[in-house]
Design an enzyme around this catalytic site. Sequence first.
Site, PDB file in Angstrom:
ATOM      1  N   ASN A 226     -49.720  77.289  -3.978  1.00 44.04           N
ATOM      2  CA  ASN A 226     -50.228  78.641  -4.182  1.00 44.04           C
ATOM      3  C   ASN A 226     -49.275  79.409  -5.084  1.00 44.04           C
ATOM      4  OD1 ASN A 226     -48.171  80.005  -2.408  1.00 44.04           O
ATOM      5  ND2 ASN A 226     -49.158  78.712  -0.866  1.00 44.04           N
ATOM      6  N   ILE A 323     -47.011  77.131  11.539  1.00 44.07           N
ATOM      7  CA  ILE A 323     -45.614  77.397  11.882  1.00 44.07           C
ATOM      8  C   ILE A 323     -45.470  78.714  12.618  1.00 44.07           C
ATOM      9  CG2 ILE A 323     -43.302  77.752  10.935  1.00 44.07           C
ATOM     10  CD1 ILE A 323     -44.147  75.934   8.585  1.00 44.07           C
TER      11      ILE A 323
END
Length: 418
Positions: A226, A323
């Site tokens: 990204n 995460i």
Amino acid sequence: MVFSDPQSLSGKRILLVVGGGVAAYKALDLVRRLRERGAAVRAVLTAAAARFVTPLSFASLTGERVYEDLFSLTDEQEMGHIRLSREVDLVVVAPATAHLLARMAQGLADDLATTLLLATDKRTLVAPAMNLRMWLHPATQRNVAILRGDGALFVGPDEGEMACGEYGPGRMAEPLAIVAAIEAALRVDTRLPLPGAAPGPLAGRHVLVTSGPTREPIDPARFLSNRSSGKQGHAIAAAAARGGARVTLVSGPVEIADPQGVATRHVETAQQMLAAVEAALPADIFIGAAAVADWRVEPSADKIKKSASGAPPTLALRENPDILARVAQRGAGRPALVVGFAAETRDVLAHAQEKLARKGCDLIVANDVGAGVFGADSNEVHLVTRTGVQSWPRLGKDEVAARLVAYICESLAAGGTP
């Protein structure tokens, strides 16, 4: 709600250096806004600035003498440029022209303004203002990078129509945005601590920060990723370190330097980032600023070739570990404060509130990335908690970082989460 306190700067002393440009008239309103909030302001005008705004105007608004001349015998008998540069809490340069930025970056001291900027031991906040081509010129960007590396803080420039008739980045930030940046700079000492200095507000705490993108390999030549630059996450890590914390930064692949005073772990993939985060725990504060790829593929050992038919290859996507959710829902050993980021392109607040509940974190920092925020030097964020939303004006990413760390310090001092 924009974070504001009518007396937020009570007792603070600001030295305002005014550069020569059309935007100098905004510095008059800036003085008024600072005085409204209780700050004492002294103004120093460059020779060019005095051609746009009069010293008398600044003297009237500050209630103080205005300084222009390095060689005033009375002042220099008292080492006036040293005294001016030290008897303040913050130095603000607004507007900072391209020429003034260049002189600052090269350490020149050929007038009162640049001499005191070189002599000061205080933080410096810079509000650039210039034609968009001047701002985008590589020389100006090099000078800005040098000043950032030296510890200068930046607010703006904004994008908009200019006095020259062109449109783009280069407008000086509005006075209220500069005030917000000043408040942020004074809430957390963003310099590296000096030898013998008192411990910072995060002394004794371990802060774990993730930053940048992840790269999920497709084959030896390609990957999924990204546009995250890592600028915001790295700035947060640096601000936490300067606040006295022991900081571990887990960084995906970025093109910016590791922050000073921070233990940095470099990773590529989401799985590697998770492993590095778990290895760095326990932590008192976790700030997940990284843009972790949601998906990965099973990479090919060889470069994937075009088929004879020209049909595209089929990539089987697998979900990456979450995460932020794993840290927030850790149970025993969970950090006292878990902060996530939400980069959205629409319904920013609704998506952020949903993410806050789904992930189980304490705070979401949300922003709209639909307008080229990735890679930019400024950001406009909303702090979303279970009790409400706090919106900040567009600020430089260093200022966002300092302000976020200050907000975290206040939350911890209050004995709970935001």
